[in-house]
Design a protein around this motif. Structure first.
Motif: not given
Length: 157
Positions: A119-143
């Protein structure tokens, strides 16, 4: 498998615990925490493939698309990502939390899950996992983190 990923993200990654643990020790820790061996193996494999995507070592998609193009989901993707999830991905693109590449990383990792329900809540966590370690995406992760936890706070009232 998704439970293992959530446990790893919340226990080790998100809390910035040192992740320099060998795979055997991590597997033992997860087994002691009550997770099944197959789920542990699948979760670690999922994370390894995510790391490959984040490092640019593995691409299952091409990024030569026009940024104004509309993403058409396959039947399988549409069955797994309902209308609410697809709309949320589009919203995140519009507010520039995700771009074409990170959106495709998210979809790739979602489709690699062996979850019976998603569901949507699961998707949000997957998005956090994906964004977490990408250099230059710190702001996107924080948002994204703000969107996840701000919404959680609103549900408590």
């Amino acid at each position: 498998m998704f439970d293992v990923l959530m446990y790893l993200f919340e226990t080790y990654i998100h809390n910035e615990v040192e992740m320099r643990v060998d795979q055997d020790k991590l597997t033992d820790d997860l087994t002691r925490a009550g997770f099944h061996q197959d789920d542990i193996y699948n979760a670690l494999n999922w994370l390894e493939k995510l790391a490959d995507l984040q490092d640019g070592q593995s691409k299952t998609f091409t990024m030569s698309a026009d940024p104004l193009a509309l993403r058409i989901y396959t039947d399988e993707e549409s069955q797994f990502l309902d209308t609410e999830c697809r709309g949320f991905l589009l919203f995140l693109e519009q507010i520039q939390v995700l771009n074409l590449e990170t959106r495709e990383m998210v979809i790739d990792r979602v489709m690699a899950l062996d979850a019976a329900e998603f569901d949507l809540e699961d998707l949000k966590w997957v998005i956090l996992m994906v964004l977490f370690n990408i250099p230059g995406y710190e702001n996107a992760y924080q948002q994204m983190e703000d969107l996840v936890f701000e919404e959680d706070e609103n549900h408590l009232h």
